[in-house]
Design an enzyme around this catalytic site. Structure first.
Site, PDB file in Angstrom:
ATOM      1  N   TYR A 216      38.567  25.634 -66.307  1.00 19.29           N
ATOM      2  CA  TYR A 216      39.374  25.597 -67.440  1.00 19.29           C
ATOM      3  C   TYR A 216      40.894  26.256 -66.896  1.00 19.29           C
ATOM      4  O   TYR A 216      41.764  25.867 -67.088  1.00 19.29           O
ATOM      5  CB  TYR A 216      39.031  25.888 -68.683  1.00 19.29           C
ATOM      6  CG  TYR A 216      39.980  25.371 -69.944  1.00 19.29           C
ATOM      7  CD1 TYR A 216      40.148  24.220 -70.503  1.00 19.29           C
ATOM      8  CD2 TYR A 216      40.560  26.600 -70.503  1.00 19.29           C
ATOM      9  CE1 TYR A 216      41.029  24.193 -71.521  1.00 19.29           C
ATOM     10  CE2 TYR A 216      41.576  26.368 -71.538  1.00 19.29           C
ATOM     11  CZ  TYR A 216      41.762  25.206 -72.054  1.00 19.29           C
ATOM     12  OH  TYR A 216      42.562  25.087 -73.100  1.00 19.29           O
TER      13      TYR A 216
ATOM     14  N   LYS B 218      44.723  25.141 -66.316  1.00 21.09           N
ATOM     15  CA  LYS B 218      46.054  25.549 -67.369  1.00 21.09           C
ATOM     16  C   LYS B 218      47.061  26.245 -66.431  1.00 21.09           C
ATOM     17  O   LYS B 218      48.232  26.272 -66.740  1.00 21.09           O
ATOM     18  CB  LYS B 218      45.453  26.394 -68.800  1.00 21.09           C
ATOM     19  CG  LYS B 218      44.570  25.365 -69.639  1.00 21.09           C
ATOM     20  CD  LYS B 218      45.418  23.947 -70.012  1.00 21.09           C
ATOM     21  CE  LYS B 218      44.484  23.114 -70.997  1.00 21.09           C
ATOM     22  NZ  LYS B 218      45.461  22.160 -71.646  1.00 21.09           N
TER      23      LYS B 218
ATOM     24  N   SER C 105      47.610  27.379 -72.508  1.00 19.09           N
ATOM     25  CA  SER C 105      46.639  27.992 -73.064  1.00 19.09           C
ATOM     26  C   SER C 105      46.918  29.415 -72.761  1.00 19.09           C
ATOM     27  O   SER C 105      47.595  29.766 -71.857  1.00 19.09           O
ATOM     28  CB  SER C 105      45.157  27.596 -72.461  1.00 19.09           C
ATOM     29  OG  SER C 105      44.346  28.305 -73.060  1.00 19.09           O
TER      30      SER C 105
END
Ligand SMILES: NC(=O)c1ccc[n+]([C@@H]2O[C@H](COP(=O)([O-])OP(=O)(O)OC[C@H]3O[C@@H](n4cnc5c(N)ncnc54)[C@H](OP(=O)(O)O)[C@@H]3O)[C@@H](O)[C@H]2O)c1
Length: 227
Positions: free
Chosen positions: A148, A152, A135
């Site tokens: 998150y 990533k 991402s």
């Protein structure tokens, strides 16, 4: 004709990639956790495509799935670790243990589980590409999405390390797909997500690009062109 193992086929980018890969003549061996969506996929894309009910965070489920896929047709040419989740926007100290664990379990351990059970067969052939979805938040950060971001950034690190372990002729690539209007984007962006490409539009560039990744991309952070 490639045999493609793809996690998270039921919605969003995984669903759009399934459509694109099959349209290009490849076989998709997919998984997700929504039984109804999987049934719809089976009706839409018949054999040799296969769609299995598998929670990637559960190692024993991934192991059983891989055993079945490998027995049916051998090692995949391409493993795409796309399945992931995100928790609701919150400052890190407000994220519950359960929410934090879920994001780590799916986004990091889920990827490791798929690698553990599919990659040995690929390594035996010294052939194949592993694409791990990263991402922009695997290369930069934002407030309220710390769990998150942590996953990533982990994907970038584990993929780069694994790239050094693969035999010549193979590749492991951390791929930033860009920003696309999916359920996941709506969780963190809300209505503003509608300003971005639909998964179907995104797949027009992403599918050929993913299919083009090879040994010269090993360990290199990549981004879908145009994103
Ligand atoms: N959309 C973006 O703008 C964006 C940006 C950067 C990176 N990404 C990355 O791109 C990938 C796809 O994201 P997306 O936007 O398409 O997300 P999404 O719309 O939320 O779809 C996620 C997919 O993963 C599956 N999944 C979730 N947990 C799973 C589990 N435990 N086991 C198996 N499958 C599971 C979901 O299916 P079920 O619910 O049926 O299990 C669904 O098919 C992710 O890795 C994401 O981090 C997306």
């Amino acid at each position: 004709m490639k045999r493609i193992v793809l996690t998270g086929v039921s919605r969003g980018l995984g669903r759009a990639m399934t459509e694109g890969f099959v349209a290009a003549g490849h076989t998709v061996l997919g998984c997700a956790t929504s039984a109804e969506a999987l049934e719809r996929l089976r009706k839409r894309f018949g054999p040799p495509n296969r769609f299995a009910l598998v929670d990637v965070s559960r190692d024993e489920e991934v192991q059983a799935w891989a055993k079945e896929v490998l027995a049916a047709g051998g090692a995949p040419d391409l493993l795409v670790n796309n399945a992931a989740t995100i928790s609701r926007n919150a400052r890190l100290w407000e994220v519950s243990t359960d929410d934090f664990s879920r994001v780590i379990d799916v986004n990091v351990k889920g990827v490791a589980n798929a690698i553990r059970h599919f990659v040995p067969a690929m390594v035996r052939r010294c052939q194949g590409v592993i694409v791990n979805f990263s991402s922009y938040w695997g290369r930069s950060v934002a407030a309220e999405v710390a769990p998150y971001c942590a996953t990533k950034w982990a994907i970038e690190g584990l993929t780069a390390a694994m790239a050094q372990e693969l035999p010549e002729g193979m590749a492991a690539v951390p791929l930033n797909p860009g920003i696309i209007d999916t359920d996941m984007l709506r969780v963190c962006f809300g209505e503003a997500a509608s300003a971005y490409l639909s998964p179907k539009e995104w797949a027009k560039q992403a599918v050929p690009y993913i299919l083009s990744l090879g040994p010269s991309d090993n360990g290199q952070p990549r981004t879908v062109p145009g994103q």
